[in-house]
Design a protein around this motif. Structure first.
Motif, PDB file in Angstrom:
ATOM      1  N   TRP A   1      40.608  -6.311 125.248  1.00 40.78           N
ATOM      2  CA  TRP A   1      40.282  -6.049 126.362  1.00 40.78           C
ATOM      3  C   TRP A   1      41.442  -5.783 127.258  1.00 40.78           C
ATOM      4  O   TRP A   1      41.534  -4.899 128.444  1.00 40.78           O
ATOM      5  CB  TRP A   1      40.352  -7.596 127.572  1.00 40.78           C
ATOM      6  CG  TRP A   1      39.172  -8.391 127.110  1.00 40.78           C
ATOM      7  CD1 TRP A   1      38.420  -9.709 126.269  1.00 40.78           C
ATOM      8  CD2 TRP A   1      37.733  -7.756 128.205  1.00 40.78           C
ATOM      9  NE1 TRP A   1      37.936 -10.024 126.380  1.00 40.78           N
ATOM     10  CE2 TRP A   1      37.624  -9.604 127.597  1.00 40.78           C
ATOM     11  CE3 TRP A   1      37.348  -7.437 128.834  1.00 40.78           C
ATOM     12  CZ2 TRP A   1      35.703  -9.512 127.608  1.00 40.78           C
ATOM     13  CZ3 TRP A   1      36.081  -7.479 129.437  1.00 40.78           C
ATOM     14  CH2 TRP A   1      35.641  -8.904 128.949  1.00 40.78           C
TER      15      TRP A   1
ATOM     16  N   ARG B   1      43.860  -5.813 130.982  1.00 41.95           N
ATOM     17  CA  ARG B   1      43.137  -6.395 131.566  1.00 41.95           C
ATOM     18  C   ARG B   1      43.090  -8.662 130.891  1.00 41.95           C
ATOM     19  O   ARG B   1      42.742  -9.052 129.812  1.00 41.95           O
ATOM     20  CB  ARG B   1      41.794  -6.677 131.771  1.00 41.95           C
ATOM     21  CG  ARG B   1      41.826  -5.499 132.213  1.00 41.95           C
ATOM     22  CD  ARG B   1      39.840  -4.592 132.472  1.00 41.95           C
ATOM     23  NE  ARG B   1      39.816  -5.626 133.312  1.00 41.95           N
ATOM     24  CZ  ARG B   1      37.834  -5.643 133.252  1.00 41.95           C
ATOM     25  NH1 ARG B   1      37.829  -5.249 132.319  1.00 41.95           N
ATOM     26  NH2 ARG B   1      37.467  -6.584 133.976  1.00 41.95           N
TER      27      ARG B   1
ATOM     28  N   THR C   1      30.239  -7.440 137.466  1.00 46.05           N
ATOM     29  CA  THR C   1      31.761  -6.788 136.960  1.00 46.05           C
ATOM     30  C   THR C   1      33.041  -6.142 138.177  1.00 46.05           C
ATOM     31  O   THR C   1      31.799  -6.495 139.835  1.00 46.05           O
ATOM     32  CB  THR C   1      32.221  -5.404 136.098  1.00 46.05           C
ATOM     33  OG1 THR C   1      33.118  -4.816 135.527  1.00 46.05           O
ATOM     34  CG2 THR C   1      31.245  -3.614 136.890  1.00 46.05           C
ATOM     35  N   SER C   2      34.254  -5.707 138.695  1.00 50.18           N
ATOM     36  CA  SER C   2      34.417  -5.488 139.564  1.00 50.18           C
ATOM     37  C   SER C   2      34.516  -4.213 139.839  1.00 50.18           C
ATOM     38  O   SER C   2      34.091  -3.345 138.706  1.00 50.18           O
ATOM     39  CB  SER C   2      36.267  -5.649 139.580  1.00 50.18           C
ATOM     40  OG  SER C   2      36.334  -4.670 138.007  1.00 50.18           O
ATOM     41  N   THR C   3      34.344  -3.427 141.358  1.00 51.56           N
ATOM     42  CA  THR C   3      33.882  -1.952 141.589  1.00 51.56           C
ATOM     43  C   THR C   3      34.887  -1.346 141.366  1.00 51.56           C
ATOM     44  O   THR C   3      34.189  -0.220 140.671  1.00 51.56           O
ATOM     45  CB  THR C   3      33.894  -1.739 143.600  1.00 51.56           C
ATOM     46  OG1 THR C   3      35.717  -2.447 143.651  1.00 51.56           O
ATOM     47  CG2 THR C   3      32.935  -3.070 143.602  1.00 51.56           C
ATOM     48  N   GLY C   4      35.776  -0.891 140.320  1.00 54.90           N
ATOM     49  CA  GLY C   4      36.895  -0.716 139.330  1.00 54.90           C
ATOM     50  C   GLY C   4      37.194  -0.748 138.143  1.00 54.90           C
ATOM     51  O   GLY C   4      37.554   0.545 137.578  1.00 54.90           O
ATOM     52  N   ASN C   5      35.385  -1.178 138.014  1.00 54.84           N
ATOM     53  CA  ASN C   5      35.240  -1.071 136.934  1.00 54.84           C
ATOM     54  C   ASN C   5      34.564  -0.175 135.465  1.00 54.84           C
ATOM     55  O   ASN C   5      33.493  -0.846 135.630  1.00 54.84           O
ATOM     56  CB  ASN C   5      34.830  -2.260 135.983  1.00 54.84           C
ATOM     57  CG  ASN C   5      35.087  -2.743 134.275  1.00 54.84           C
ATOM     58  OD1 ASN C   5      34.668  -1.534 133.338  1.00 54.84           O
ATOM     59  ND2 ASN C   5      35.249  -3.454 134.050  1.00 54.84           N
TER      60      ASN C   5
ATOM     61  N   GLY D   1      34.183   1.573 132.967  1.00 60.36           N
ATOM     62  CA  GLY D   1      33.597   1.446 131.775  1.00 60.36           C
ATOM     63  C   GLY D   1      32.759   0.831 132.143  1.00 60.36           C
ATOM     64  O   GLY D   1      31.500   1.163 131.226  1.00 60.36           O
ATOM     65  N   SER D   2      32.694   0.077 132.566  1.00 61.48           N
ATOM     66  CA  SER D   2      31.425  -1.023 132.620  1.00 61.48           C
ATOM     67  C   SER D   2      30.445  -1.024 133.208  1.00 61.48           C
ATOM     68  O   SER D   2      28.804  -1.058 133.047  1.00 61.48           O
ATOM     69  CB  SER D   2      31.618  -2.797 133.076  1.00 61.48           C
ATOM     70  OG  SER D   2      30.829  -3.614 133.021  1.00 61.48           O
TER      71      SER D   2
END
Length: 147
Positions: free
Chosen positions: A24, A27, A108-112, A114-115
């Protein structure tokens, strides 16, 4: 190096948490590694094992309404880009389908970024849901029908 995807064991969690930064980075998601999920959903919590240890893992379960929900998926830093995340998702999809799932879901979070890119590459529909985690806490929701 060949990997084998097998059900996770509760004894894997301390090892995964000890190596948390390798999966991770900066994070801190240790609190999301719930023992109860591995205990109660052994067929849909998976590890990708090789001679050098656990290279990746997926913690998920099937909901009563037929959704295979991916709670966490991670690939160790030295195994990224090998297709292992795709393999874990494919194995989870098969396990979820065997338990009656008709769709897959993850968030996932809005800033991820890569995901988001990874899930798009797997054919997931992507949407931002306002207040998903409470007022003012939007999340990106990924959904895909199982064939």
């Amino acid at each position: 190096m060949p990997t084998t995807i097998t059900p996770a064991h509760i004894t894997d969690l301390p090892r995964l948490l000890a190596d948390h930064p390798r999966y991770w980075g900066d994070r801190d998601l240790r609190a999301l590694h719930l023992r109860a999920l591995v205990q109660e959903f052994p067929d849909t919590c998976l590890t990708a094992r090789a001679e050098d240890g656990i290279r990746g893992y997926l913690i998920g379960f099937v909901t009563p309404v037929g959704t295979g929900y991916v709670h966490l998926v991670a690939v160790r830093d030295d195994a990224r880009g090998t297709g292992l995340g795709r393999e874990l998702y494919a194995a989870f999809g098969e396990a979820a389908r065997a338990q009656g799932a008709v769709r897959l879901k993850a968030i996932t979070s809005t800033g991820n970024a890569g995901s988001i890119a990874f899930h798009r590459s797997l054919g997931f529909d992507v949407s931002v849901v306002d207040d998903y985690n409470g007022p003012g806490e939007p999340m990106v929701v990924f959904t895909r029908t199982l064939a």
